[in-house]
Design a protein around this motif. Structure first.
Motif, PDB file in Angstrom:
ATOM      1  N   HIS A  95       0.857  -1.185   0.000  1.00 30.61           N
ATOM      2  CA  HIS A  95       0.000   0.000   0.000  1.00 30.61           C
ATOM      3  C   HIS A  95       0.891   1.232   0.000  1.00 30.61           C
ATOM      4  O   HIS A  95       2.024   1.197   0.494  1.00 30.61           O
ATOM      5  N   ARG A 112      -8.660   7.893   6.694  1.00 33.29           N
ATOM      6  CA  ARG A 112      -9.656   6.933   6.189  1.00 33.29           C
ATOM      7  C   ARG A 112      -9.088   6.074   5.078  1.00 33.29           C
ATOM      8  O   ARG A 112      -9.298   4.869   5.033  1.00 33.29           O
ATOM      9  N   ARG A 113      -8.339   6.690   4.154  1.00 27.43           N
ATOM     10  CA  ARG A 113      -7.754   5.947   3.031  1.00 27.43           C
ATOM     11  C   ARG A 113      -6.801   4.859   3.523  1.00 27.43           C
ATOM     12  O   ARG A 113      -6.697   3.785   2.932  1.00 27.43           O
ATOM     13  N   SER A 114      -6.157   5.112   4.649  1.00 27.36           N
ATOM     14  CA  SER A 114      -5.219   4.152   5.224  1.00 27.36           C
ATOM     15  C   SER A 114      -5.921   3.087   6.057  1.00 27.36           C
ATOM     16  O   SER A 114      -5.279   2.147   6.521  1.00 27.36           O
ATOM     17  N   GLY A 115      -7.211   3.260   6.297  1.00 26.77           N
ATOM     18  CA  GLY A 115      -7.953   2.294   7.101  1.00 26.77           C
ATOM     19  C   GLY A 115      -7.694   2.451   8.587  1.00 26.77           C
ATOM     20  O   GLY A 115      -7.866   1.502   9.356  1.00 26.77           O
ATOM     21  N   THR A 117      -8.184   4.657  12.316  1.00 25.86           N
ATOM     22  CA  THR A 117      -9.086   5.539  13.057  1.00 25.86           C
ATOM     23  C   THR A 117      -8.252   6.586  13.786  1.00 25.86           C
ATOM     24  O   THR A 117      -7.026   6.458  13.896  1.00 25.86           O
ATOM     25  N   ASP A 120      -6.377   4.879  16.435  1.00 26.05           N
ATOM     26  CA  ASP A 120      -5.129   4.246  15.986  1.00 26.05           C
ATOM     27  C   ASP A 120      -3.998   5.267  15.930  1.00 26.05           C
ATOM     28  O   ASP A 120      -2.880   4.988  16.356  1.00 26.05           O
ATOM     29  N   ASN A 145       3.047  -0.705   7.329  1.00 26.98           N
ATOM     30  CA  ASN A 145       1.964  -0.582   8.303  1.00 26.98           C
ATOM     31  C   ASN A 145       2.341   0.097   9.605  1.00 26.98           C
ATOM     32  O   ASN A 145       1.548   0.117  10.520  1.00 26.98           O
TER      33      ASN A 145
END
Length: 173
Positions: A95, A112-115, A117, A120, A145
Motif C-alpha cells: 500500500h 480513512r484511506r489508510s484504514g 481511526t 489508531d 503498516n
C-alpha cells in the motif's frame, strides 16, 4: 487407543517437527525481512506454509509433496521481493505511504484511506512519546503498516522517558 492411532499421532508429530525444521531453514536462507516485517505477500507466505505443514503433518499430503510445496514458497517470495522494485508491480503488493498529520493537523481523508481511526493514530503518537498533536511536524503511515512520527522539536531525549529512579541510576553510571 489402538497402536495404529498412536502411530498416526507419532507420525504427525514427527512430520510436523521435520517440516518445521525445513521451514526454518528455508526462510532463514531468505532475507531477514521475511520474518521481521510482514507485508501482505509475507503474510501470504506464512499462511501458505502453515496450511501446507498442517495438511502434510496430518497425512493429507505425502511428505515429498509437502516439502516440495514449502520449498517453492521462498522461491515465489524472492520473485515477488525482486519484482517490488518495479513501480507498477509494487502498487499491487504494497500500500502507498500516507501523510496523516502535517504541522499538528490531522488529515482525515488520508486517515480513512489508510484504514486507520483517530484512536489508531493517537495510539501511535503515544507509543512515540508524543503528548500533544500540535508537536507533530509530520506523521506518515508507512508501507510496512507502521506510523513514523517526526516532531517539530525532534525526538524527545531518552531521559525524559525514564522515571526519576531510572534517571538517577543512568546519571550515576
Amino acid at each position: 487407543m489402538t497402536a495404529i492411532v498412536w502411530w498416526d499421532a507419532a507420525r504427525a508429530f514427527l512430520m510436523a517437527l521435520g517440516l518445521y525444521a525445513f521451514v526454518v531453514l528455508a526462510f532463514r536462507a531468505g532475507k531477514r525481512r521475511t520474518v521481521a516485517e510482514l507485508a501482505p505477500f509475507d503474510l501470504a507466505a506464512v499462511i501458505a506454509v502453515g496450511a501446507i505443514v498442517g495438511r502434510t503433518a496430518t497425512g493429507g499430503n505425502p511428505l515429498a509433496v509437502g516439502i516440495t510445496a514449502v520449498a517453492g514458497l521462498p522461491v515465489g517470495h524472492a520473485v515477488v521481493s525482486r519484482l517490488r522494485h518495479l513501480r507498477s508491480f509494487r502498487a499491487l503488493v504494497d500500500h502507498p505511504t500516507s501523510v496523516l498529520v502535517v504541522d499538528g493537523r490531522i488529515r482525515p481523508v488520508e486517515l480513512r484511506r489508510s484504514g486507520l481511526t483517530r484512536g489508531d493514530l493517537e495510539a501511535a503518537l503515544r507509543s512515540h512519546g508524543v503528548q500533544d498533536i500540535g508537536d507533530v511536524a509530520v506523521a506518515v503511515f508507512e508501507t510496512r503498516n507502521g506510523v513514523s512520527i517526526l516532531t517539530k522539536h525532534g525526538p524527545a531525549p531518552l531521559w525524559q522517558h525514564l522515571s526519576d529512579e531510572e534517571s538517577a541510576t543512568a546519571s550515576s553510571d
